[in-house]
Design a protein around this motif. Structure first.
Motif, mmCIF file in Angstrom:
data_model
loop_
_atom_site.group_PDB
_atom_site.id
_atom_site.type_symbol
_atom_site.label_atom_id
_atom_site.label_comp_id
_atom_site.label_asym_id
_atom_site.label_seq_id
_atom_site.Cartn_x
_atom_site.Cartn_y
_atom_site.Cartn_z
ATOM 1 N N ARG A 261 0.835 -1.198 0.000
ATOM 2 C CA ARG A 261 0.000 0.000 0.000
ATOM 3 C C ARG A 261 0.872 1.251 0.000
ATOM 4 N N LYS A 262 0.408 2.262 -0.715
ATOM 5 C CA LYS A 262 1.001 3.599 -0.632
ATOM 6 C C LYS A 262 -0.146 4.577 -0.679
ATOM 7 N N GLY A 263 -0.552 5.053 0.490
ATOM 8 C CA GLY A 263 -1.771 5.852 0.579
ATOM 9 C C GLY A 263 -2.962 4.978 0.257
ATOM 10 N N SER A 264 -3.774 5.398 -0.695
ATOM 11 C CA SER A 264 -4.957 4.627 -1.093
ATOM 12 C C SER A 264 -4.672 3.724 -2.297
ATOM 13 N N ASP A 265 -3.427 3.707 -2.780
ATOM 14 C CA ASP A 265 -3.069 2.930 -3.967
ATOM 15 C C ASP A 265 -2.230 1.716 -3.599
ATOM 16 N N LEU A 266 -2.090 0.803 -4.569
ATOM 17 C CA LEU A 266 -1.174 -0.320 -4.457
ATOM 18 C C LEU A 266 0.018 -0.068 -5.366
ATOM 19 N N VAL A 267 1.204 -0.465 -4.891
ATOM 20 C CA VAL A 267 2.450 -0.261 -5.645
ATOM 21 C C VAL A 267 3.174 -1.600 -5.753
ATOM 22 N N TYR A 268 3.639 -1.920 -6.954
ATOM 23 C CA TYR A 268 4.353 -3.172 -7.189
ATOM 24 C C TYR A 268 5.706 -3.155 -6.467
ATOM 25 N N VAL A 269 6.007 -4.248 -5.741
ATOM 26 C CA VAL A 269 7.251 -4.300 -4.963
ATOM 27 C C VAL A 269 8.095 -5.532 -5.315
ATOM 28 N N GLY A 270 7.815 -6.158 -6.457
ATOM 29 C CA GLY A 270 8.632 -7.286 -6.870
ATOM 30 C C GLY A 270 7.929 -8.614 -6.661
ATOM 31 N N GLY A 271 8.699 -9.683 -6.694
ATOM 32 C CA GLY A 271 8.114 -11.006 -6.610
ATOM 33 C C GLY A 271 8.840 -11.908 -5.647
ATOM 34 N N VAL A 272 8.257 -13.109 -5.470
ATOM 35 C CA VAL A 272 8.853 -14.114 -4.597
ATOM 36 C C VAL A 272 8.675 -15.474 -5.259
#
Length: 349
Positions: A261-272
């Protein structure tokens, strides 16, 4: 009928270091002020620990072991017991042993803040064992193996304690749940030690980390900085937004695509792409198949053989650090969080 008190579990932090000992129990002042009673809150938003890389310095901080389980509030009310999750869901029926133990507490009304955990043979909390005891993610089983580690008291016999200092709340809590008792409600003991030394000891014992709390701070809902969490290995919740296919991996999952989450949005942070076994990958694939969508919910960049899913599932991910461009490093899949725990998605400040 609840089980008899459990046998004493193995100590997490042994007697090898004399600095690592519980705070001495003190009786509360019997001369209580004659004040009007406070209405009992229906629910209290929990105080959340702010993540930090190192323990704080100073005599105004005390420490506890960080438990790896489900955050709960146990309400002892005139009409009975209510056990609420962090998100406010009623899970009373899912923890019958904790409910029975709460009925036996020597108090008329109270709200206890703590964590439901299942301990392994070494006395360490194990989130996987807790989930199994509840029937897995989305399961409906009741857990008789879970115990409640109480670490705060927010309401006590008609008095709202949130404005009281932590050490005052703890004295009252230790009257209700004395240190060393081994029933289904136990005291999460405070430890007097150097923070760096305690963190090193916790990591050597394969614990998740430690919690630091300001001794004279009131109880404030949210992440205000009065409580800090210092982990041996970082572990947080991230939303699954898709996966990359692979014929050589369990469940055909090459890599999960994650967002924060970043504020009210979603932000891609990579994979696993590690941490799966045959069973967990099959269960995860089954869950994701129900949520497939045509277009990614976040910008993941160009991905080959990617399948995108509605961002409804929250995965617990262990990781070592962040890259300079905001991606997870050395990430490993730990399990799925319950739907009720969606508030545990990592929040990028």
């Amino acid at each position: 009928m609840t089980k008899p008190p459990r046998k004493h579990s193995k100590p997490l932090l042994g007697e090898a270091d004399a600095l690592l000992r519980s705070r001495p129990r003190r009786r509360r002042d019997p001369h209580q002020p004659n004040l009007p009673l406070d209405p009992m809150p229906d629910r209290i938003e929990p105080c959340l620990a702010l993540p930090k890389a190192r323990p704080p310095k100073g005599d105004d901080w005390v420490y506890e072991i960080k438990w790896d389980g489900y955050r709960l509030a146990v309400h002892v009310e005139p009409t009975g017991i209510r056990i609420l999750t962090r998100g406010g869901h009623d899970w009373t029926d899912r923890f019958p042993a904790i409910k029975q133990a709460a009925l036996w507490l020597p108090v008329g009304t109270a709200i206890l803040d703590g964590e439901a955990v299942v301990l392994d043979e070494q006395g360490r909390s194990d989130f996987g064992l807790l989930q199994q005891s509840l029937g897995g993610r989305g399961g409906k089983k009741s857990s008789s193996d879970a115990i409640f580690m109480a670490f705060d008291l927010l309401y006590f016999d008609g008095y709202d304690l949130r404005k009281s200092k932590l050490d005052e709340r703890r004295r009252l809590l230790e009257d209700l749940v004395p240190a060393g008792e081994q029933g289904d409600i136990r005291l999460s003991e405070q430890i007097e030690a150097d923070g760096d030394q305690l963190l090193a000891s916790a990591c050597e014992l394969d614990l998740e980390g430690i919690i630091a709390k300001q001794l004279r701070a009131p109880y404030r809902s949210g992440r205000g900085g009065e409580w800090l969490k210092i982990k041996c290995i970082q572990s947080d919740g991230f939303v699954i937004v898709g996966y990359e296919k692979s014929t050589a991996s369990f469940g055909g999952i090459g890599r999960l695509l994650l967002a924060a989450r970043k504020g009210s949005d979603l932000v891609y942070v990579g994979g696993v792409g590690t941490g799966f076994n045959e069973r967990s990958a099959a269960e995860l694939r089954e869950q994701m198949e129900k949520l497939i969508i045509g277009k990614a919910a976040v910008n993941t960049g160009r991905k080959r053989n990617a399948v995108f899913v509605d961002p409804k599932l929250v995965a617990e991910i262990e990781y070592r650090a962040w890259t300079h461009d905001g991606k997870l490093r050395h990430a490993s899949y730990k399990g799925l969080r319950e739907e009720q725990d969606e508030s545990m998605v990592y929040d990028i400040e």
